[in-house]
Design a protein around this motif. Structure first.
Motif, short mmCIF file in Angstrom:
data_model
loop_
_atom_site.label_atom_id
_atom_site.label_comp_id
_atom_site.label_asym_id
_atom_site.label_seq_id
_atom_site.Cartn_x
_atom_site.Cartn_y
_atom_site.Cartn_z
N LYS A 41 40.33 13.66 67.07
CA LYS A 41 41.39 12.92 66.37
C LYS A 41 42.76 13.56 66.63
CE LYS A 41 42.46 11.02 61.76
NZ LYS A 41 43.87 11.31 61.70
N LYS A 42 42.82 14.90 66.51
CA LYS A 42 44.08 15.60 66.76
C LYS A 42 44.53 15.37 68.21
CE LYS A 42 43.41 19.54 63.60
NZ LYS A 42 44.73 19.92 63.09
N ALA A 43 43.58 15.42 69.14
CA ALA A 43 43.91 15.26 70.56
C ALA A 43 44.45 13.87 70.85
CB ALA A 43 42.67 15.53 71.41
N ILE A 44 43.83 12.86 70.27
CA ILE A 44 44.27 11.47 70.49
C ILE A 44 45.66 11.24 69.93
CG2 ILE A 44 43.81 9.08 69.79
CD1 ILE A 44 40.79 9.82 70.03
N GLU A 45 45.96 11.86 68.80
CA GLU A 45 47.26 11.65 68.15
C GLU A 45 48.40 12.41 68.83
OE1 GLU A 45 46.47 12.74 64.09
OE2 GLU A 45 45.45 10.84 63.66
N TYR A 46 48.08 13.41 69.64
CA TYR A 46 49.13 14.22 70.25
C TYR A 46 49.78 13.46 71.40
CZ TYR A 46 51.66 18.01 72.41
OH TYR A 46 52.66 18.78 72.93
N ASP A 98 47.66 20.27 67.37
CA ASP A 98 47.38 18.99 68.04
C ASP A 98 47.48 19.15 69.56
OD1 ASP A 98 47.13 17.96 65.51
OD2 ASP A 98 49.00 16.83 65.55
N LYS A 99 48.47 19.91 69.99
CA LYS A 99 48.63 20.19 71.43
C LYS A 99 47.42 20.95 71.95
CE LYS A 99 52.01 22.25 74.59
NZ LYS A 99 53.38 22.84 74.65
N LEU A 100 46.96 21.94 71.20
CA LEU A 100 45.79 22.71 71.62
C LEU A 100 44.53 21.84 71.62
CD1 LEU A 100 44.54 25.37 72.48
CD2 LEU A 100 44.35 26.01 70.06
N SER A 101 44.41 20.96 70.65
CA SER A 101 43.25 20.06 70.59
C SER A 101 43.21 19.15 71.82
CB SER A 101 43.30 19.21 69.32
OG SER A 101 43.17 20.04 68.18
N GLU A 102 44.37 18.63 72.21
CA GLU A 102 44.44 17.78 73.40
C GLU A 102 44.05 18.60 74.63
OE1 GLU A 102 45.45 15.80 76.89
OE2 GLU A 102 46.48 17.66 76.29
N ALA A 103 44.49 19.84 74.69
CA ALA A 103 44.17 20.71 75.83
C ALA A 103 42.67 21.02 75.87
CB ALA A 103 44.98 22.00 75.74
N ILE A 104 42.06 21.21 74.73
CA ILE A 104 40.62 21.48 74.66
C ILE A 104 39.83 20.28 75.19
CG2 ILE A 104 38.69 21.75 73.03
CD1 ILE A 104 40.74 23.42 71.29
N MET A 105 40.15 19.09 74.69
CA MET A 105 39.42 17.90 75.13
C MET A 105 39.68 17.60 76.61
SD MET A 105 37.69 17.38 72.50
CE MET A 105 36.92 15.78 72.52
N SER A 106 40.91 17.82 77.04
CA SER A 106 41.23 17.64 78.46
C SER A 106 40.45 18.62 79.33
CB SER A 106 42.74 17.82 78.67
OG SER A 106 43.05 17.77 80.04
#
Length: 165
Positions: A109-114, A150-158
């Protein structure tokens, strides 16, 4: 009867055998991997008799070559993690950030919102193996350096997506 490569499932198999014998009914056994493949194919039309499947969880990070047989799938692991699994990587960082366990849906969710500038974590992947521990260490360092969650979450999922790709 198919066997499971995960010993924890043997107890469930024994209970199922006991119930089937007690009720004098047939037992149609499967295993953990077969269950994930069937779940992914539920209500799907699969004209191919052979296909690749990707199984990512806290206990498994594998690319599978799957061949449909009459009563089950013949599964061969063609690529896998050599250390921690994708789900462990995501959960460990999620818990570090204060998310409930399991943390996947919160990180997702955090990744999608970033929507800001992206952070790229290092990955380690080859044709038949990958590793998430180095990526976990890099993500942990970023968190300790106060990067936006949120930035870190997007980086994790990426990083997981790039590893699989």
């Amino acid at each position: 009867m198919t066997s499971s490569y995960m010993p924890v499932f043997y107890a469930g198999r024994r209970i199922a055998e006991t119930i089937a014998m007690s009720l004098n009914v047939p037992l149609y056994a499967t295993d953990h991997q077969q269950g994930h493949i069937q779940a992914a194919l539920y209500n799907k039309q699969m004209p191919q008799k052979q296909f690749c499947a990707v199984h990512l969880s806290g206990g498994t990070s594998e690319v599978l070559l799957v061949e449909e047989k009459e009563t089950e799938f013949k599964v061969r692991i063609i690529a896998q993690s050599t250390d921690i699994n994708a789900g462990q990587f995501i959960d460990r960082l999620g818990v570090l950030m204060g998310c409930p366990f399991p943390a996947g849906k919160y990180i997702d969710k955090k990744a999608i919102e970033y929507t800001g500038e992206r952070l790229t974590l290092p990955i380690s992947a080859a044709m038949d193996q990958c590793s998430f521990s180095g990526c976990e260490a890099a993500a942990t360092r970023e968190y300790q350096n106060s990067v936006n969650e949120d930035k870190l979450s997007e980086a994790i999922m990426s990083a997981v997506a790039r590893t699989v790709a």
